[in-house]
Scaffold this motif. Structure first.
Motif, PDB file in Angstrom:
ATOM      1  N   ILE A   1     -13.858   7.573  12.820  1.00 26.35           N
ATOM      2  CA  ILE A   1     -12.943   8.787  12.627  1.00 26.35           C
ATOM      3  C   ILE A   1     -11.217   8.075  12.845  1.00 26.35           C
ATOM      4  O   ILE A   1     -11.595   7.597  13.368  1.00 26.35           O
ATOM      5  CB  ILE A   1     -12.678   9.790  13.727  1.00 26.35           C
ATOM      6  N   GLN A   2     -11.200   8.222  12.102  1.00 22.52           N
ATOM      7  CA  GLN A   2      -9.664   7.222  11.703  1.00 22.52           C
ATOM      8  C   GLN A   2      -8.312   8.632  12.347  1.00 22.52           C
ATOM      9  O   GLN A   2      -8.358   9.844  11.177  1.00 22.52           O
ATOM     10  CB  GLN A   2      -9.652   7.042  10.803  1.00 22.52           C
TER      11      GLN A   2
ATOM     12  N   VAL B   1      -6.690   4.092  15.195  1.00 17.80           N
ATOM     13  CA  VAL B   1      -5.777   4.972  14.776  1.00 17.80           C
ATOM     14  C   VAL B   1      -5.149   4.270  13.572  1.00 17.80           C
ATOM     15  O   VAL B   1      -4.713   2.869  13.066  1.00 17.80           O
ATOM     16  CB  VAL B   1      -4.870   4.409  15.873  1.00 17.80           C
ATOM     17  N   ASN B   2      -4.415   4.563  12.129  1.00 21.07           N
ATOM     18  CA  ASN B   2      -3.821   4.613  11.419  1.00 21.07           C
ATOM     19  C   ASN B   2      -2.602   3.740  12.189  1.00 21.07           C
ATOM     20  O   ASN B   2      -1.819   4.847  12.683  1.00 21.07           O
ATOM     21  CB  ASN B   2      -3.628   5.387  10.704  1.00 21.07           C
TER      22      ASN B   2
ATOM     23  N   LEU C   1      -3.315   1.403  21.889  1.00 21.57           N
ATOM     24  CA  LEU C   1      -3.101   0.944  23.026  1.00 21.57           C
ATOM     25  C   LEU C   1      -3.283   2.402  23.573  1.00 21.57           C
ATOM     26  O   LEU C   1      -3.994   2.385  25.004  1.00 21.57           O
ATOM     27  CB  LEU C   1      -2.111   0.263  23.219  1.00 21.57           C
ATOM     28  N   ALA C   2      -2.437   2.922  23.384  1.00 14.36           N
ATOM     29  CA  ALA C   2      -1.997   4.390  24.700  1.00 14.36           C
ATOM     30  C   ALA C   2      -3.162   4.745  25.119  1.00 14.36           C
ATOM     31  O   ALA C   2      -3.035   5.662  25.910  1.00 14.36           O
ATOM     32  CB  ALA C   2      -0.819   4.564  24.117  1.00 14.36           C
TER      33      ALA C   2
ATOM     34  N   ASP D   1     -10.716   2.099  19.708  1.00 13.73           N
ATOM     35  CA  ASP D   1     -11.330   0.852  19.361  1.00 13.73           C
ATOM     36  C   ASP D   1     -10.615  -0.088  19.001  1.00 13.73           C
ATOM     37  O   ASP D   1     -11.147  -0.976  18.449  1.00 13.73           O
ATOM     38  CB  ASP D   1     -12.890   1.492  19.210  1.00 13.73           C
ATOM     39  N   GLY D   2      -9.435   0.475  17.761  1.00 16.59           N
ATOM     40  CA  GLY D   2      -8.946  -0.465  16.894  1.00 16.59           C
ATOM     41  C   GLY D   2      -7.845   0.541  16.509  1.00 16.59           C
ATOM     42  O   GLY D   2      -7.670   1.200  15.995  1.00 16.59           O
ATOM     43  N   VAL D   3      -7.980   0.010  14.944  1.00 14.60           N
ATOM     44  CA  VAL D   3      -6.095   0.163  14.381  1.00 14.60           C
ATOM     45  C   VAL D   3      -6.759   0.122  12.501  1.00 14.60           C
ATOM     46  O   VAL D   3      -7.692  -0.900  12.794  1.00 14.60           O
ATOM     47  CB  VAL D   3      -5.206  -0.799  14.998  1.00 14.60           C
ATOM     48  N   HIS D   4      -6.177   0.473  11.634  1.00 11.53           N
ATOM     49  CA  HIS D   4      -5.915   0.475   9.829  1.00 11.53           C
ATOM     50  C   HIS D   4      -4.779   0.274   9.689  1.00 11.53           C
ATOM     51  O   HIS D   4      -4.230   1.595  10.256  1.00 11.53           O
ATOM     52  CB  HIS D   4      -7.021   1.425   9.420  1.00 11.53           C
ATOM     53  N   VAL D   5      -4.259  -0.698   9.607  1.00 12.78           N
ATOM     54  CA  VAL D   5      -3.040  -1.011   9.051  1.00 12.78           C
ATOM     55  C   VAL D   5      -3.218  -1.349   7.132  1.00 12.78           C
ATOM     56  O   VAL D   5      -4.526  -1.934   7.086  1.00 12.78           O
ATOM     57  CB  VAL D   5      -2.587  -2.955   9.136  1.00 12.78           C
TER      58      VAL D   5
END
Lengths: 216, 216
Positions: B43-44, B75-76, B83-84, B88-92
């Motif tokens: 899930i994003q 997280v987008n 972080l908050a 599991d990570g980020v999508h940039v």
């Protein structure tokens, strides 16, 4: 991070918030250079219309310039950007990440400021660990996200907030060299401006005029 | 953080990107619950129109639900939000913080994904340390920030990128159960969708249909 007492918000008399879109065709770097020469006490990287990448690249440049001038650099809203450019702190609004989350991510030494337009918001921000408050819009303004029909909370709201909290209060919104005095007389440690400096014919002179008005 | 092999992007066949504004009046939580039941692999949290505060509060809820399901949460754009909420990570994207900055802030174990529409973007993102690529828009789409007149890069671009990099490629943009097969046949590890699931009459059934199409 900027060392020294420059990072005490209680000593921030003039606070520049950047916004290239209201900088009369100048770059934010040009405006900031002039404002630093004019003696502003703190710079906030705002640039609400710019992408995160643009703000990051601009932020790296601002970090160099503010560090050289011994002036603290605060990032609007984005804690990750503040971490990435080693800013001195972050300024969050009521719809940004909570003050406590920003504090957790940045650590105890960073500066966390918070916007508050009411006494209730101000007390909550202080309880959550904010180091200073941006209170406003003091006067009607067109350059922030404020209903242009609204007349502003006025210096009286500054006085109410100053009475209610122990942390420094910075007035923001529609403030100019001409109307800054009542804000400081109401107890504000200083005043934050965008267009009074960014859109001025001479941003350096405007910074000096504002400082004079605050210290008068 | 989600433990186990669920966090290997090479195993992400179906990838849901949330956007409440195209969820047919349902909440994102409702859509995500259904999609998890329907077996999506990741899930994003996107919600481009929501404030950081709203995304944070939603993110805490999504973190609970995805953790319970053993499904990773990405997280987008915002590394601070990732972080908050202990995502599991980020999508940039190309106009977000650079991949290397996201990696520095999140650490070596986090997942950093990057959008790439060209082979050059894809190779740069891989060199900068991305764990996977989102490549598209594959087909014409209205739900992302893509010119609706553009026809999409097509499965051929997926094949070009897959040839050029060693990290998993996820196709995105206008993908449905009906047109997903050519994307996977071109070498994509999986497909990412917004409205195919969020706007479906039955998001759980849509998730299952999409998984079936990818595995076919």
């Amino acid at each position: 991070m900027t060392d020294s007492s420059a990072t005490d918000p209680g000593g921030w008399h003039t606070y520049l918030v950047t916004q290239e879109s209201v900088s009369a065709g100048r770059s934010t770097l040009e405006v900031v250079d002039a404002a630093l020469e004019g003696g502003v006490d703190v710079i906030q990287l705002r640039e609400k219309d710019a992408s995160a990448r643009c703000r990051y690249e601009l932020g790296l440049e601002l970090r160099e310039r503010t560090a050289a001038a011994g002036v603290p650099l605060i990032v609007n809203d984005r804690v990750d950007l503040a971490l990435a450019i080693e800013a001195d702190g972050v300024h969050v609004g009521q719809s940004d990440l909570p003050v406590g989350v920003a504090r957790d991510l940045l650590g105890p030494d960073a500066i966390v400021g918070c916007s508050a337009s009411t006494v209730a918001d101000a007390k909550r921000a202080e309880a959550d660990g904010a180091d200073y408050l941006g209170v406003g819009a003091v006067y009607a303004t067109s350059s922030k996200d404020v209903d242009p029909d609204e007349s502003g909370v006025g210096p009286a709201r500054i006085a109410s907030v100053v009475d209610a909290v122990s942390i420094p209060v910075i007035g923001i919104g529609g403030i100019t060299a001409e109307n800054a005095s009542p804000v400081v007389e109401a107890g504000a440690a200083g005043v934050a401006v965008i267009s009074e400096i960014t859109a001025a014919d001479d941003p350096k002179a405007a910074s000096e005029r504002l400082a004079t008005a605050v210290h008068r």
